[in-house]
Design a protein around this motif. Structure first.
Motif, short mmCIF file in Angstrom:
data_model
loop_
_atom_site.label_atom_id
_atom_site.label_comp_id
_atom_site.label_asym_id
_atom_site.label_seq_id
_atom_site.Cartn_x
_atom_site.Cartn_y
_atom_site.Cartn_z
N ALA A 23 57.56 88.29 40.84
CA ALA A 23 58.72 88.52 39.97
C ALA A 23 58.36 89.38 38.77
O ALA A 23 59.21 90.12 38.26
N ALA A 60 67.10 88.05 39.09
CA ALA A 60 65.96 87.65 39.94
C ALA A 60 64.69 87.54 39.11
O ALA A 60 63.90 86.60 39.28
N LEU A 64 63.31 83.80 39.13
CA LEU A 64 62.10 83.63 39.94
C LEU A 64 60.86 83.48 39.07
O LEU A 64 59.89 82.86 39.48
N THR A 116 76.59 79.47 46.65
CA THR A 116 76.00 80.24 47.74
C THR A 116 76.74 79.98 49.04
O THR A 116 77.01 80.91 49.81
N PRO A 136 73.33 87.46 48.68
CA PRO A 136 71.88 87.61 48.47
C PRO A 136 71.42 87.21 47.07
O PRO A 136 70.41 86.50 46.94
N ILE A 137 72.14 87.62 46.04
CA ILE A 137 71.70 87.25 44.68
C ILE A 137 71.93 85.76 44.43
O ILE A 137 71.16 85.13 43.71
N VAL A 140 68.97 83.99 45.89
CA VAL A 140 67.82 84.16 44.99
C VAL A 140 67.97 83.24 43.77
O VAL A 140 67.00 82.59 43.35
N PHE A 143 67.33 79.63 44.82
CA PHE A 143 65.91 79.46 45.09
C PHE A 143 65.12 79.37 43.78
O PHE A 143 64.23 78.53 43.63
N GLY A 144 65.42 80.23 42.82
CA GLY A 144 64.75 80.20 41.52
C GLY A 144 64.98 78.89 40.78
O GLY A 144 64.07 78.34 40.16
#
Length: 169
Positions: A23, A60, A64, A116, A136-137, A140, A143-144
């Motif tokens: 990142a 991101a 991240l 999401t 997609p964002i 991310v 996930f972060g």
């Protein structure tokens, strides 16, 4: 039991270190996008995708890298009184306040999963003229947030070890 906790902490911190170091380089990608944006606006036809791409890259970069920042204890903290305490007292305070952080991150994670899921199910796009897909964002971001939640738990275990005067294996 303490070996399992040590394995969890080592595993989470290794993974967050790898993701965090990846990142770190997203800032250069974002700078390249913004440089291209400035150049294209000055000399060529302006691009409609550059601003939103830079925003996605910044999200991101922050999310991240957040868990890695927590791992390094590099986040912002009001340190006027806290810094004067012994490491054990600091660990006690951190262990007491981590519940608030875990609650906040759990709510963010739940919202991220919901958002999401919505973006994937309805093929959500941005309202801009570029109109990229948002899934997609959002993946991310979720996930972060998950990585920060796992790192907060690992930090709690580290603080617990300091409180008990034990070394994590």
């Amino acid at each position: 039991m303490f070996n399992a906790i040590g394995a969890y902490v080592r595993g989470v911190e290794w993974f967050n270190r790898v993701v965090g170091r990846f990142a770190m380089y997203l800032i250069f990608v974002m700078l390249a996008v913004l440089l291209y944006s400035s150049t294209s606006k000055t000399f060529f036809t302006p691009s409609i995708w550059t601003l939103e791409s830079a925003q996605f890259l910044m999200v991101a970069y922050f999310l991240l890298g957040g868990a890695y920042s927590m791992q390094l204890d590099a986040h912002v903290r009001m340190d006027l009184i806290y810094g004067r305490f012994s490491p054990r007292t600091q660990a006690v305070l951190d262990a007491l306040t981590v519940g608030f952080l875990l609650f906040y991150l759990a709510l963010l994670f739940y919202g991220g999963i919901s958002s999401t899921h919505y973006a994937l199910e309805y093929k959500e796009t941005s309202y801009s003229s570029w109109s990229p897909h948002m899934a997609p964002i959002k993946v991310v971001m979720t996930f972060g947030i998950l990585l920060m939640l796992l790192q907060a738990i690992a930090n709690f275990f580290r603080d617990l070890a300091v409180i008990l005067g034990k070394e994590l294996p």
